[in-house]
Design a protein around this motif. Sequence first.
Motif, mmCIF file in Angstrom:
data_model
loop_
_atom_site.group_PDB
_atom_site.id
_atom_site.type_symbol
_atom_site.label_atom_id
_atom_site.label_comp_id
_atom_site.label_asym_id
_atom_site.label_seq_id
_atom_site.Cartn_x
_atom_site.Cartn_y
_atom_site.Cartn_z
ATOM 1 N N GLY A 180 0.794 -1.367 -0.110
ATOM 2 C CA GLY A 180 -0.061 -0.242 0.065
ATOM 3 C C GLY A 180 0.971 1.174 -0.178
ATOM 4 N N ALA A 181 2.381 1.110 -0.162
ATOM 5 C CA ALA A 181 2.969 2.146 -0.153
ATOM 6 C C ALA A 181 2.735 3.628 -1.060
ATOM 7 N N PHE A 182 1.827 2.650 -2.057
ATOM 8 C CA PHE A 182 1.145 4.033 -3.052
ATOM 9 C C PHE A 182 0.170 4.062 -3.299
ATOM 10 N N ASP A 183 -0.758 3.953 -2.192
ATOM 11 C CA ASP A 183 -2.180 4.615 -1.532
ATOM 12 C C ASP A 183 -2.328 5.824 -1.933
ATOM 13 N N ASP A 184 -1.169 6.681 -0.288
ATOM 14 C CA ASP A 184 -1.274 7.904 -0.655
ATOM 15 C C ASP A 184 -0.638 9.313 -1.355
ATOM 16 N N LEU A 185 -0.923 9.869 -2.517
ATOM 17 C CA LEU A 185 0.423 10.116 -3.423
ATOM 18 C C LEU A 185 0.971 11.258 -3.459
ATOM 19 N N PRO A 186 0.532 11.866 -2.913
ATOM 20 C CA PRO A 186 1.890 12.638 -1.885
ATOM 21 C C PRO A 186 2.952 12.087 -0.980
ATOM 22 N N ALA A 187 2.582 11.170 -0.071
ATOM 23 C CA ALA A 187 3.503 10.585 0.756
ATOM 24 C C ALA A 187 4.123 9.727 0.353
ATOM 25 N N ALA A 188 3.743 9.489 -0.885
ATOM 26 C CA ALA A 188 4.473 8.608 -1.652
ATOM 27 C C ALA A 188 5.827 9.258 -2.944
ATOM 28 N N THR A 189 5.156 10.304 -3.413
ATOM 29 C CA THR A 189 6.199 10.910 -3.674
ATOM 30 C C THR A 189 7.302 11.409 -3.148
ATOM 31 N N ASP A 190 6.804 12.128 -1.720
ATOM 32 C CA ASP A 190 7.694 12.666 -0.819
ATOM 33 C C ASP A 190 8.738 11.462 -0.804
ATOM 34 N N ARG A 191 8.676 10.129 -0.066
ATOM 35 C CA ARG A 191 9.424 8.859 -0.184
ATOM 36 C C ARG A 191 10.531 8.466 -1.811
ATOM 37 N N LEU A 192 9.435 8.807 -2.701
ATOM 38 C CA LEU A 192 10.263 8.393 -3.670
ATOM 39 C C LEU A 192 11.743 9.261 -3.737
ATOM 40 N N LEU A 193 10.873 10.533 -3.500
ATOM 41 C CA LEU A 193 12.222 11.721 -3.340
ATOM 42 C C LEU A 193 13.708 11.516 -2.574
ATOM 43 N N GLY A 194 13.069 11.309 -1.888
ATOM 44 C CA GLY A 194 13.868 11.303 -0.637
ATOM 45 C C GLY A 194 14.861 10.599 -0.376
ATOM 46 N N LEU A 195 14.279 8.859 -0.862
ATOM 47 C CA LEU A 195 14.657 7.674 -1.170
ATOM 48 C C LEU A 195 16.046 8.229 -2.457
ATOM 49 N N VAL A 196 15.710 8.332 -3.361
ATOM 50 C CA VAL A 196 16.683 9.029 -5.017
ATOM 51 C C VAL A 196 17.611 9.855 -3.792
ATOM 52 N N GLN A 197 17.555 11.191 -3.671
ATOM 53 C CA GLN A 197 18.550 12.069 -3.364
ATOM 54 C C GLN A 197 19.171 11.499 -2.371
ATOM 55 N N ASP A 198 19.265 10.650 -1.013
ATOM 56 C CA ASP A 198 19.663 10.193 -0.373
ATOM 57 C C ASP A 198 20.793 8.599 -1.198
ATOM 58 N N ALA A 199 20.486 8.572 -2.337
ATOM 59 C CA ALA A 199 21.156 7.330 -3.005
ATOM 60 C C ALA A 199 21.765 8.585 -4.290
ATOM 61 N N TYR A 200 21.790 9.424 -4.708
ATOM 62 C CA TYR A 200 22.781 9.675 -4.777
ATOM 63 C C TYR A 200 23.848 10.340 -4.105
#
Length: 274
Positions: A180-200
Motif C-alpha cells: 500500500g505504499a502508493f495509496d497516499d500519492l503525496p506521501a509516496a512522492t515524498d518517499r521516492l524523492l527522499g530515497l532518490v536524493q539519499d541514493a545520489y
Amino acid sequence: MTTLDLKAAISRAEAHALSTGALLPVVTEQRVVEDAGMVFRVEWLSSLAMKDLAAKMPRAGDKSSTNPFLPFEQDLFVADLSDTHVAILNKFQAFAGHLVLITRQFVEQGEPLERADLEACALMLAQSPGLIFFNSNGQAGASQRHRHLQFIPDYEPSVAAMIGTSALPFAHRLHRFEAGAFDDLPAATDRLLGLVQDAYGALEPGQAGKLAAYNLLITRDWLMLVPRRVETAAGVSLSALGFAGLIGLRSQDQFDAVEAFGPMAMLVEAAGPA
C-alpha cells in the motif's frame, strides 16, 4: 495531482495512434538466457521487422528529430499528468501500454530528478503495477536529452525474483516498500524523492560537477538505483532495462558475444561490483 483512469487513457490513445499510423509496434525475436540465478531476455528486431519499420519511418527532412518531445507528437498523447508532465505512448512499441513521461518544458536528462518527476512516477504506480525506469544520460543508455522517464504497466522484471532472496552482484542501492505504499500519492512522492536524493549521495562524483550516470528502476515493491561506470559491455549498450533482465541488441549477430560474456557479468561490468 490529476485524477486519471490510466488503463482507459492508454486504450483510447493506442487505438487512435494505430489508426493514424503514429504508433509503430515492433516485433522482436528473443532468446532466454539463465545466468547467475537470473533469467534474461535477449532480444532484437528481425530483419523483416527492420525493413517494415524503415518503410514506415518518415523520410529525412519530413520532421525535425532534434527533440521528439518538444513538441511531442500529438497523436501519441495519453494524458496530462500535472502542470509539468505529460504521458505519451512510446512510438516504437514493444510492450503494450509502454509510456514515456516527459516534461512540458525542456529539462536536461542528466539533471537530478525533482519532486515533479517522482510525482508522475507515483501516479503511474498508484494506477497500475509495472516498472518505472530512467536512464540518466547517454552513459546510462539514454537516447534523448529531454527529461523523460518510462513506464511499462503490468510488467514484472525478472530481477524481482532475486530481490530479497539472493545478493545481486552488481553495484546498487535498494529499498523495499511496504504494501500500500502508493495509496497516499503525496506521501509516496515524498518517499521516492527522499530515497532518490539519499541514493545520489552514494554516487561517485560526476565530471564537471555534474551528477554521475545511473539507472533508476521503481515498482510497487521496491526502488533500485544502479550507478553506471560504462555504457557498453560485450559491445552492447545497456539501459535500465538490462538490470531488469531485458537486454536489447542491434542485431542477432551480437548474441554470441552476449552469451560468451554472460548477461550478469555485463551488468557487473556496466555498474561495478556490489
